[in-house]
Design a protein around this motif. Structure first.
Motif, PDB file in Angstrom:
ATOM      1  N   GLY A 190     -18.619  -9.487 -10.011  1.00  0.00           N
ATOM      2  CA  GLY A 190     -18.714  -8.412 -10.944  1.00  0.00           C
ATOM      3  C   GLY A 190     -17.557  -7.584 -10.892  1.00  0.00           C
ATOM      4  O   GLY A 190     -16.618  -7.805 -11.117  1.00  0.00           O
ATOM      5  N   HIS A 191     -18.040  -6.158 -10.841  1.00  0.00           N
ATOM      6  CA  HIS A 191     -16.736  -5.132 -11.016  1.00  0.00           C
ATOM      7  C   HIS A 191     -16.271  -4.835  -9.363  1.00  0.00           C
ATOM      8  O   HIS A 191     -15.856  -3.582  -9.428  1.00  0.00           O
ATOM      9  CB  HIS A 191     -17.073  -4.257 -11.633  1.00  0.00           C
ATOM     10  N   SER A 192     -16.684  -5.689  -8.333  1.00  0.00           N
ATOM     11  CA  SER A 192     -16.233  -5.177  -7.025  1.00  0.00           C
ATOM     12  C   SER A 192     -15.025  -5.489  -6.625  1.00  0.00           C
ATOM     13  O   SER A 192     -14.343  -6.559  -7.013  1.00  0.00           O
ATOM     14  CB  SER A 192     -17.242  -5.927  -6.033  1.00  0.00           C
ATOM     15  N   TYR A 193     -14.262  -4.762  -5.705  1.00  0.00           N
ATOM     16  CA  TYR A 193     -12.939  -4.916  -5.062  1.00  0.00           C
ATOM     17  C   TYR A 193     -13.113  -4.534  -3.747  1.00  0.00           C
ATOM     18  O   TYR A 193     -13.823  -3.676  -3.286  1.00  0.00           O
ATOM     19  CB  TYR A 193     -12.001  -4.029  -6.062  1.00  0.00           C
ATOM     20  N   GLU A 194     -12.197  -5.241  -3.109  1.00  0.00           N
ATOM     21  CA  GLU A 194     -11.713  -4.896  -1.544  1.00  0.00           C
ATOM     22  C   GLU A 194     -10.384  -4.504  -1.660  1.00  0.00           C
ATOM     23  O   GLU A 194      -9.421  -5.247  -2.105  1.00  0.00           O
ATOM     24  CB  GLU A 194     -12.150  -6.259  -0.636  1.00  0.00           C
ATOM     25  N   ILE A 195      -9.776  -3.430  -0.990  1.00  0.00           N
ATOM     26  CA  ILE A 195      -8.578  -2.733  -1.023  1.00  0.00           C
ATOM     27  C   ILE A 195      -8.255  -2.503   0.229  1.00  0.00           C
ATOM     28  O   ILE A 195      -8.957  -1.888   1.110  1.00  0.00           O
ATOM     29  CB  ILE A 195      -8.747  -1.523  -2.114  1.00  0.00           C
ATOM     30  N   LEU A 196      -7.073  -3.063   0.612  1.00  0.00           N
ATOM     31  CA  LEU A 196      -6.323  -2.496   1.770  1.00  0.00           C
ATOM     32  C   LEU A 196      -5.148  -1.482   1.675  1.00  0.00           C
ATOM     33  O   LEU A 196      -4.298  -2.089   0.686  1.00  0.00           O
ATOM     34  CB  LEU A 196      -5.967  -3.664   2.681  1.00  0.00           C
ATOM     35  N   THR A 197      -4.890  -0.491   2.175  1.00  0.00           N
ATOM     36  CA  THR A 197      -3.969   0.431   2.291  1.00  0.00           C
ATOM     37  C   THR A 197      -3.604   0.863   3.654  1.00  0.00           C
ATOM     38  O   THR A 197      -4.482   0.703   4.490  1.00  0.00           O
ATOM     39  CB  THR A 197      -3.969   1.684   1.117  1.00  0.00           C
ATOM     40  N   SER A 198      -2.614   1.548   3.778  1.00  0.00           N
ATOM     41  CA  SER A 198      -2.308   2.257   5.092  1.00  0.00           C
ATOM     42  C   SER A 198      -3.198   3.458   5.039  1.00  0.00           C
ATOM     43  O   SER A 198      -3.544   4.360   4.033  1.00  0.00           O
ATOM     44  CB  SER A 198      -0.767   2.897   4.987  1.00  0.00           C
ATOM     45  N   GLU A 199      -3.698   4.043   6.202  1.00  0.00           N
ATOM     46  CA  GLU A 199      -4.619   5.196   6.562  1.00  0.00           C
ATOM     47  C   GLU A 199      -3.691   6.433   6.246  1.00  0.00           C
ATOM     48  O   GLU A 199      -3.854   7.417   5.941  1.00  0.00           O
ATOM     49  CB  GLU A 199      -5.210   5.205   7.910  1.00  0.00           C
ATOM     50  N   ASN A 200      -2.162   6.165   6.471  1.00  0.00           N
ATOM     51  CA  ASN A 200      -1.457   7.261   6.145  1.00  0.00           C
ATOM     52  C   ASN A 200      -1.650   7.606   4.627  1.00  0.00           C
ATOM     53  O   ASN A 200      -1.388   8.807   4.219  1.00  0.00           O
ATOM     54  CB  ASN A 200      -0.085   7.007   6.601  1.00  0.00           C
ATOM     55  N   TRP A 201      -1.636   6.541   3.525  1.00  0.00           N
ATOM     56  CA  TRP A 201      -1.541   6.749   2.267  1.00  0.00           C
ATOM     57  C   TRP A 201      -2.971   7.253   1.791  1.00  0.00           C
ATOM     58  O   TRP A 201      -3.255   8.471   1.037  1.00  0.00           O
ATOM     59  CB  TRP A 201      -1.383   5.593   1.380  1.00  0.00           C
ATOM     60  N   ILE A 202      -4.155   6.763   2.384  1.00  0.00           N
ATOM     61  CA  ILE A 202      -5.444   6.945   1.926  1.00  0.00           C
ATOM     62  C   ILE A 202      -6.495   6.805   3.167  1.00  0.00           C
ATOM     63  O   ILE A 202      -6.566   5.639   3.603  1.00  0.00           O
ATOM     64  CB  ILE A 202      -6.205   6.262   0.752  1.00  0.00           C
ATOM     65  N   SER A 203      -6.838   8.068   3.693  1.00  0.00           N
ATOM     66  CA  SER A 203      -7.791   7.905   4.827  1.00  0.00           C
ATOM     67  C   SER A 203      -9.258   7.982   4.242  1.00  0.00           C
ATOM     68  O   SER A 203      -9.548   8.703   3.055  1.00  0.00           O
ATOM     69  CB  SER A 203      -7.546   9.235   5.845  1.00  0.00           C
ATOM     70  N   PRO A 204     -10.307   7.532   4.970  1.00  0.00           N
ATOM     71  CA  PRO A 204     -11.399   7.336   4.392  1.00  0.00           C
ATOM     72  C   PRO A 204     -11.989   9.064   4.292  1.00  0.00           C
ATOM     73  O   PRO A 204     -12.731   9.248   3.447  1.00  0.00           O
ATOM     74  CB  PRO A 204     -12.398   6.856   5.664  1.00  0.00           C
ATOM     75  N   ASP A 205     -11.420   9.766   4.818  1.00  0.00           N
ATOM     76  CA  ASP A 205     -12.042  11.060   4.894  1.00  0.00           C
ATOM     77  C   ASP A 205     -11.034  11.860   3.635  1.00  0.00           C
ATOM     78  O   ASP A 205     -11.468  13.159   3.561  1.00  0.00           O
ATOM     79  CB  ASP A 205     -11.511  12.140   6.254  1.00  0.00           C
ATOM     80  N   ASP A 206     -10.322  11.360   3.041  1.00  0.00           N
ATOM     81  CA  ASP A 206      -9.634  11.935   1.797  1.00  0.00           C
ATOM     82  C   ASP A 206     -10.577  11.979   0.516  1.00  0.00           C
ATOM     83  O   ASP A 206     -10.123  12.643  -0.386  1.00  0.00           O
ATOM     84  CB  ASP A 206      -8.256  11.047   1.689  1.00  0.00           C
ATOM     85  N   PHE A 207     -11.631  11.217   0.780  1.00  0.00           N
ATOM     86  CA  PHE A 207     -12.376  11.222  -0.425  1.00  0.00           C
ATOM     87  C   PHE A 207     -13.351  12.486  -0.437  1.00  0.00           C
ATOM     88  O   PHE A 207     -13.912  12.576   0.542  1.00  0.00           O
ATOM     89  CB  PHE A 207     -13.213   9.746  -0.523  1.00  0.00           C
ATOM     90  N   THR A 208     -13.469  13.084  -1.583  1.00  0.00           N
ATOM     91  CA  THR A 208     -14.289  14.307  -1.880  1.00  0.00           C
ATOM     92  C   THR A 208     -15.536  13.910  -2.214  1.00  0.00           C
ATOM     93  O   THR A 208     -16.707  14.562  -2.104  1.00  0.00           O
ATOM     94  CB  THR A 208     -13.723  15.432  -2.675  1.00  0.00           C
ATOM     95  N   THR A 209     -15.824  12.661  -3.040  1.00  0.00           N
ATOM     96  CA  THR A 209     -17.048  12.040  -3.327  1.00  0.00           C
ATOM     97  C   THR A 209     -16.813  10.587  -3.392  1.00  0.00           C
ATOM     98  O   THR A 209     -15.734  10.048  -3.351  1.00  0.00           O
ATOM     99  CB  THR A 209     -17.394  12.521  -4.851  1.00  0.00           C
ATOM    100  N   HIS A 210     -18.125   9.845  -3.291  1.00  0.00           N
ATOM    101  CA  HIS A 210     -17.864   8.379  -3.332  1.00  0.00           C
ATOM    102  C   HIS A 210     -18.473   7.612  -4.700  1.00  0.00           C
ATOM    103  O   HIS A 210     -18.588   6.510  -4.712  1.00  0.00           O
ATOM    104  CB  HIS A 210     -18.757   7.779  -2.142  1.00  0.00           C
ATOM    105  N   ASP A 211     -18.713   8.759  -5.509  1.00  0.00           N
ATOM    106  CA  ASP A 211     -19.335   8.307  -6.858  1.00  0.00           C
ATOM    107  C   ASP A 211     -18.730   9.286  -7.817  1.00  0.00           C
ATOM    108  O   ASP A 211     -19.011  10.445  -8.064  1.00  0.00           O
ATOM    109  CB  ASP A 211     -20.808   8.284  -6.896  1.00  0.00           C
TER     110      ASP A 211
END
Length: 225
Positions: A190-211
């Motif tokens: 479908g429209h699903s993706y798996e993305i890998l990056t450095s935690e330094n660039w994008i941390s899970p806590d950096d998201f203000t919303t998930h939708d």
């Protein structure tokens, strides 16, 4: 084009299973003077390499791995410098050539595991998301640049990418760095993706919303590799 982005999961990881192939293990074991590695069971190769690595001094082991993976990008002096710096600093986050960060991460984590923490522990972020077009005829092959800009709509202004690449994220200037900020972009069903990056660039806590919704103009689709 407008898209709906849903962050289904955002996890911190310390290694990516499958990065080191059987061929990698056999070749590296030979470089670390382990005999007949090609006759060993595939499920033992990782542990054998970890043991073989510890027969060397940490900086010597780092230099062997760097030479194996990055000899076409780094000269002998750079390899020697990095092999020593890796013991003190998170080179995967600090090295000026962003294009080398992903490989440096995998090398660093192999050394971190082999030497029981003598090397700094660096982390990556693994995202699973869906990115769905909201317009008719909105189907397009998503590049890393497009995806990174779309993700930006859900990231805090304190995020490192947002702060360092403000103009690039808004599309006002070219953004070739995006190809190396996102280490992997793997489409799934479908429209699903798996993305890998450095935690330094994008941390899970950096998201203000998930939708959230975001827009990328068609003129922004081109990506420089």
């Amino acid at each position: 084009m407008k898209y709906q982005i849903n962050i289904n999961s955002a996890n911190t990881v310390e290694e990516m299973p499958g990065y080191w192939t059987t061929e990698d293990y056999i070749r590296l074991l030979a470089k670390f003077n382990y005999p007949d590695a090609d006759k060993a069971g595939k499920d033992t190769l990782n542990e054998l390499l970890l043991m073989a690595i510890t027969d060397y001094e940490p900086n010597e082991a780092a230099a062997i791995l760097l030479e194996d993976k990055l000899s076409e990008q780094l000269n002998e002096g750079q390899i020697e410098q990095i092999s020593n710096d890796m013991l003190l600093d998170k080179i995967v986050e600090e090295y000026p050539e962003i294009s080398l960060h992903a490989t440096l991460f995998h090398i660093n984590q192999l050394l971190y595991k082999a030497f029981n923490g003598k090397f700094p522990n660096t982390k990556a972020t693994l995202l699973a998301c869906t990115i769905t077009p909201l317009e008719e005829n909105g189907e397009a092959e998503l590049t890393k640049e497009m995806v990174l800009k779309l993700l930006g709509a859900g990231l805090t202004d304190r995020n490192l990418v947002q702060r360092l690449f403000t103009e690039q994220m808004t599309g006002s200037v070219p953004f070739p760095e995006a190809a190396n900020i996102l280490w992997e972009l793997n489409p799934a069903a479908g429209h699903s993706y798996e993305i890998l990056t450095s935690e330094n660039w994008i941390s899970p806590d950096d998201f203000t919303t998930h939708d959230f919704e975001a827009q990328v103009e068609k003129t922004e689709i081109l990506e420089q590799e």
